[in-house]
Design a protein around this motif. Structure first.
Motif, short mmCIF file in Angstrom:
data_model
loop_
_atom_site.label_atom_id
_atom_site.label_comp_id
_atom_site.label_asym_id
_atom_site.label_seq_id
_atom_site.Cartn_x
_atom_site.Cartn_y
_atom_site.Cartn_z
N PHE A 30 62.69 13.69 28.41
CA PHE A 30 63.20 12.81 29.65
C PHE A 30 62.31 11.80 30.06
CE2 PHE A 30 64.65 17.36 30.06
CZ PHE A 30 66.00 17.26 29.96
N ILE A 31 61.28 11.66 29.28
CA ILE A 31 60.25 10.46 29.69
C ILE A 31 61.04 9.24 29.09
CG2 ILE A 31 58.13 9.45 29.43
CD1 ILE A 31 57.09 12.30 29.28
N ARG A 32 61.38 8.25 29.92
CA ARG A 32 62.03 6.87 29.10
C ARG A 32 61.12 6.17 28.38
NH1 ARG A 32 64.54 3.19 33.70
NH2 ARG A 32 65.81 5.10 34.12
N ARG A 33 59.88 6.03 28.61
CA ARG A 33 59.11 5.30 27.68
C ARG A 33 58.94 5.74 26.34
NH1 ARG A 33 53.28 4.22 30.34
NH2 ARG A 33 54.81 3.03 31.80
N ILE A 34 58.97 7.19 26.32
CA ILE A 34 58.94 7.68 24.88
C ILE A 34 60.27 7.73 24.09
CG2 ILE A 34 58.93 10.14 23.80
CD1 ILE A 34 56.77 10.93 25.78
#
Length: 227
Positions: free
Chosen positions: A84-88
């Motif tokens: 759920f981490i956009r950067r990843i």
């Protein structure tokens, strides 16, 4: 009159609260899995807490089944928040996809083993069996719908179903402090309160997942336009 649309995102404060609660529950779940694994692989000769030792004995009798459930569940809880981490997702898309496939496999192992455990080692009797069976089935349904939607390139729907699946998994962590409170109060026996604790724990986190979905879902707002 023309109408334009804008997305109302989840406020930053709300996102922060969600992540704090998520990290807290993941930590509780990982600690519970680590303790259970330690007990299963090397049971203490003189346990400090008699009530906990009595419950541990049931898991020791089904060591292989318990490890088949808790080890994939621990890895699932550890990896799932990263999805759920956009950067990843944006910088490591290939990793996101492959870890997603791994999570689906782990999830099915967790769900199926939970169903087996529901009928073979329920401390809380029929009440606990009913709770764990229902939520294990819901978890498998959510996981399947999440996988199916991403195969159909419905990313938003995929995300929502995976949040629901994650909410169910976090329910097992939520039951820990609830069980602890029942032990402190000492009004009911483990056989009496375990089912209640499971109903409360899973329901709370699933409701939390639905709240996350609702507030994170883009909402259309009509803006006044020029005639």
């Amino acid at each position: 009159m023309s109408v334009s649309l804008r997305n109302v995102a989840l406020p930053r404060k709300g996102r922060k609260v969600i992540w704090i609660l998520t990290i807290l529950l993941v930590t509780i779940g990982l600690l519970a899995a680590a303790r259970r694994t330690y007990v299963l692989l090397g049971p203490p000769q003189e346990p400090r807490f008699a009530a906990a030792a009595a419950m541990d004995s049931g898991f020791v009798q089904h060591r292989a089944l318990t490890l088949t459930h808790i080890l994939p569940a621990a890895l699932f809880m550890l990896l799932m928040p990263l999805q759920f981490i956009r950067r990843i997702r944006e910088r490591h898309l290939a990793w996101h996809r492959w870890s997603g496939r791994l999570l689906v496999i782990l999830g099915f192992v967790v769900g199926v083993s939970a169903l087996v455990m529901s009928f073979t080692m329920a401390i809380g009797g029929a009440n606990e069996t009913a709770a764990t069976t229902l939520f294990a089935l819901l978890f498998l349904v959510f996981l399947t719908l999440g996988f199916w939607n991403i195969r159909e390139h419905r990313i938003a729907r995929h995300r929502e179903w995976m949040i629901r699946a994650f909410g169910v998994v976090l329910g097992i962590a939520t039951t820990r402090p609830i069980v602890g409170m029942f032990f402190i109060v000492q009004r009911l026996s483990p056989h009496e309160f375990f089912g209640i604790a499971f109903w409360l724990g899973f329901t709370l986190t699933l409701l939390g997942a639905e709240a996350w979905i609702h507030y994170a879902r883009p909402q259309s707002t009509a803006l006044p336009g020029k005639p």
